[in-house]
Scaffold this motif. Structure first.
Motif, PDB file in Angstrom:
ATOM      1  N   TYR A   6       0.954  -1.191  -0.117  1.00  0.00           N
ATOM      2  CA  TYR A   6      -0.042  -0.266   0.180  1.00  0.00           C
ATOM      3  C   TYR A   6       0.892   1.276  -0.035  1.00  0.00           C
ATOM      4  O   TYR A   6       0.659   2.120  -0.654  1.00  0.00           O
ATOM      5  N   PHE A 150      -4.274  14.928 -19.895  1.00  0.00           N
ATOM      6  CA  PHE A 150      -5.630  15.311 -19.049  1.00  0.00           C
ATOM      7  C   PHE A 150      -5.488  16.926 -19.141  1.00  0.00           C
ATOM      8  O   PHE A 150      -6.800  17.721 -19.448  1.00  0.00           O
TER       9      PHE A 150
ATOM     10  N   GLY B  40      -9.874  11.557 -16.501  1.00  0.00           N
ATOM     11  CA  GLY B  40     -10.220  12.208 -15.042  1.00  0.00           C
ATOM     12  C   GLY B  40     -10.551  10.575 -14.205  1.00  0.00           C
ATOM     13  O   GLY B  40     -10.153  10.609 -13.128  1.00  0.00           O
ATOM     14  N   LEU B  42      -9.917   7.610 -15.176  1.00  0.00           N
ATOM     15  CA  LEU B  42      -8.648   6.857 -15.066  1.00  0.00           C
ATOM     16  C   LEU B  42      -7.779   7.182 -13.753  1.00  0.00           C
ATOM     17  O   LEU B  42      -7.372   6.323 -12.951  1.00  0.00           O
ATOM     18  N   THR B  43      -7.763   8.418 -13.583  1.00  0.00           N
ATOM     19  CA  THR B  43      -6.850   9.072 -12.552  1.00  0.00           C
ATOM     20  C   THR B  43      -7.704   8.748 -11.143  1.00  0.00           C
ATOM     21  O   THR B  43      -7.056   8.359 -10.186  1.00  0.00           O
ATOM     22  N   LEU B  44      -8.819   9.055 -11.217  1.00  0.00           N
ATOM     23  CA  LEU B  44      -9.691   8.781  -9.881  1.00  0.00           C
ATOM     24  C   LEU B  44      -9.662   7.312  -9.774  1.00  0.00           C
ATOM     25  O   LEU B  44      -9.604   6.904  -8.367  1.00  0.00           O
ATOM     26  N   MET B  46      -7.373   5.220  -9.763  1.00  0.00           N
ATOM     27  CA  MET B  46      -6.338   4.782  -9.055  1.00  0.00           C
ATOM     28  C   MET B  46      -6.272   4.712  -7.464  1.00  0.00           C
ATOM     29  O   MET B  46      -6.224   3.711  -6.886  1.00  0.00           O
ATOM     30  N   PRO B  47      -6.405   5.746  -6.784  1.00  0.00           N
ATOM     31  CA  PRO B  47      -6.645   6.108  -5.509  1.00  0.00           C
ATOM     32  C   PRO B  47      -7.834   5.346  -5.006  1.00  0.00           C
ATOM     33  O   PRO B  47      -7.909   4.544  -3.944  1.00  0.00           O
ATOM     34  N   ILE B  50      -7.006   1.574  -4.708  1.00  0.00           N
ATOM     35  CA  ILE B  50      -5.978   1.239  -3.535  1.00  0.00           C
ATOM     36  C   ILE B  50      -6.782   1.388  -2.345  1.00  0.00           C
ATOM     37  O   ILE B  50      -6.620   0.413  -1.457  1.00  0.00           O
ATOM     38  N   VAL B  51      -7.884   2.299  -2.151  1.00  0.00           N
ATOM     39  CA  VAL B  51      -8.388   2.414  -0.863  1.00  0.00           C
ATOM     40  C   VAL B  51      -9.270   1.361  -0.834  1.00  0.00           C
ATOM     41  O   VAL B  51      -9.513   0.673   0.331  1.00  0.00           O
ATOM     42  N   LEU B  53      -9.157  -1.745  -1.898  1.00  0.00           N
ATOM     43  CA  LEU B  53      -8.467  -2.916  -1.610  1.00  0.00           C
ATOM     44  C   LEU B  53      -8.031  -3.007  -0.229  1.00  0.00           C
ATOM     45  O   LEU B  53      -8.263  -4.046   0.442  1.00  0.00           O
ATOM     46  N   TYR B  54      -7.519  -1.837   0.193  1.00  0.00           N
ATOM     47  CA  TYR B  54      -7.387  -1.602   1.661  1.00  0.00           C
ATOM     48  C   TYR B  54      -8.397  -1.980   2.375  1.00  0.00           C
ATOM     49  O   TYR B  54      -8.296  -2.489   3.657  1.00  0.00           O
ATOM     50  N   GLN B  57      -9.323  -5.676   2.790  1.00  0.00           N
ATOM     51  CA  GLN B  57      -8.498  -6.507   3.559  1.00  0.00           C
ATOM     52  C   GLN B  57      -8.432  -6.135   4.894  1.00  0.00           C
ATOM     53  O   GLN B  57      -8.573  -6.995   5.793  1.00  0.00           O
TER      54      GLN B  57
END
Lengths: 424, 70
Positions: A6, A150, B40, B42-44, B46-47, B50-51, B53-54, B57
């Motif tokens: 992470y 972008f 936009g 695609l960028t959004l 990513m985080p 990650i969040v 998945l976190y 878990q």
């Protein structure tokens, strides 16, 4: 899944956001010229000053990193970077642009740079150290590939003020909360071991019974510069900066000078930039399996051969061959240098040591761009500056190759020998 | 002097930036707003990934901690 991954994902996203937002500067040049009547050279001063400030600030922010921990430094730098980027939308005077982009944003970016995030990652990973730093470095390239377009489209759809505000808000709304939620200074804070090993004994066993520090491990950054490896690494990094900096600015004009169309020149440069993602990840991965200094020497030698072929093969084919070889080596030096520095000098002063080492890189880059411009004005050709850059890569490869990694790196220190040396 | 030195340095190459945009225009064939929304998102993503998945878990860990041990 080990929590360290992470941290890796967060650092990659930070590299993506900050480098994307910074590298988008080029798209604002024309609208600023149009709205304020500033010339391109004047606008370039803000970008160049930022480049210099970024390099000079690294050792200081690295020092703060070593004292306060990565989370605080990276998080506060990210907040400042986001605010500075958003405030650029209010640009009303030339000095405001220079101050906000060239000083505030550039210094803030140093705090969340690869130097600091790389130092953070080396705390979380030992066996896969270079792999994760390589992944982190690839975030830079992804930022250029996704966030810059972008910004281009947003600029086309709206105006430069909205675009800069949006980039700043993206950092503040997406990057800061993610970093706040997930970044931690050390695996020990969560009761974990590096690489996700179950306990220290297992970690030592999996790493071949190696100790945690090498013979040159230091508590103070100054002590590292009393030993040869950091001078080898920094001298080579200076050449790395010199040979990538000169390409960044002068490659497309050079290719056009050789009779290639601007579109083809940009195609070749784009191909080279795409390959650096592969190069960075591959270099990191393989250096966790083999000797880091040999791989680092190979990377410099490969770039040197690329420069040689560029000058020897006069056709467009020479440019493509150069792009293939140089592309692989472009940012591959970053994971190798960072992980080798961590292996030799330990983690206590790594932020500062890496920051000082990066300063050599920045100075090399800054000097080479100036020298190439000067030599071009003098001779009317890029042949001499490119030949000089290529020639510098031979001693850089030699400097990396002659590092006594087996003697100084923690990767090759047996635990038994350490215990014996400590007298227990 | 400093001005002359700094002005010699380059910002992101406009030719390269133009090339990237041309490639994307060719690839996506979208208007500027559609491209902004796509990139936009695609960028959004990513985080968000990650969040997500976190959190999954974390939830699994909590469920695992609560489960009776044999």
């Amino acid at each position: 899944m080990y929590y360290g991954w992470y941290i890796v994902a967060t650092c990659v996203f930070i590299a993506f956001l900050t480098n994307g937002a910074r590298n988008a500067f080029g798209i604002f040049v024309l609208p600023l010229e149009h709205d304020f009547g500033w010339n391109r050279g004047a606008i370039s001063v803000a970008a160049s000053l930022g480049f210099l400030v970024n390099g000079l600030a690294q050792p200081f922010l690295g020092r703060i990193f070593d004292r306060m921990g990565g989370r605080k430094v990276i998080l506060s730098s990210l907040i400042l970077f986001g605010i500075a980027t958003a405030l650029l939308s209010l640009t009303f005077h030339y000095l405001f642009l220079v101050f906000m982009f060239g000083l505030v944003s550039a210094a803030a970016m140093s705090g969340s740079s690869l130097t600091n995030t790389g130092a953070l990652l080396t705390r979380w990973f030992r066996r896969k150290r270079a792999t994760v730093v390589g992944l982190n470095a690839s975030g830079m390239s992804f930022g250029g590939l996704l966030l810059v377009p972008f910004a281009m489209y947003l600029l086309q759809a709206t105006n430069w003020r909205v675009t800069w505000a949006a980039l700043g808000l993206m950092v503040l709304v997406l990057g800061v909360p993610l970093a706040w939620l997930l970044l931690r200074d050390d695996p020990a804070q969560l009761g974990l071991q590096p690489d996700g090993d179950s306990d220290p004994a297992t970690a030592a066993g999996k790493s071949g019974g190696r100790r945690q520090d090498g013979p040159y491990a230091v508590d103070k950054w100054r002590d590292s510069f009393k030993s040869p490896p950091i001078w080898h690494l920094s001298a080579a990094y200076f050449v790395c900066g010199a040979t990538t900096g000169v390409l960044n600015v002068h490659f497309v004009p050079y290719a056009v000078d050789r009779g290639v169309s601007p579109a083809t020149a940009a195609n070749i440069f784009g191909f080279m930039m795409g390959l650096n993602v592969v190069g960075s990840i591959a270099a990191g991965f393989f250096s966790d399996k083999f000797s880091r200094k040999n791989l680092l020497a190979l990377v410099y030698a490969m770039r040197g051969i690329a420069y040689l072929l560029l000058l020897l093969i006069p056709s467009t084919g020479g440019l493509w061959v150069f792009a293939a070889l140089a592309g692989f080596s472009w940012i591959a030096t970053a994971p190798l240098t960072t992980s080798l520095t961590a292996d030799v000098y330990g983690l206590k002063a790594l932020g500062t040591i890496s920051g000082v080492s990066f300063l050599f890189h920045a100075l090399g880059s800054f000097g080479s761009i100036l020298l190439a411009g000067f030599l071009f004005d003098l001779t009317g050709s890029y042949t001499i500056p490119f030949a000089v850059a290529g020639a510098l890569l031979a001693p850089a490869a030699l400097a990396a190759f002659t590092i006594k990694e087996r003697r100084y790196s923690v990767r090759y220190q047996p635990r038994a020998a350490a215990a014996e040396a400590a007298g227990d | 002097m400093l001005y002359a030195i700094l002005a010699h340095q380059g910002d992101a190459d406009p030719t390269l930036l133009g090339w990237i945009k041309d490639q994307l225009d060719h690839l996506l064939g979208l208007g500027p707003w559609a491209a902004v929304i796509l990139l936009g998102l695609l960028t959004l993503a990513m985080p968000a990934a990650i969040v997500a998945l976190y959190l999954v878990q974390q939830r699994r860990q909590r469920t695992g901690d609560r489960a009776p041990r044999p």
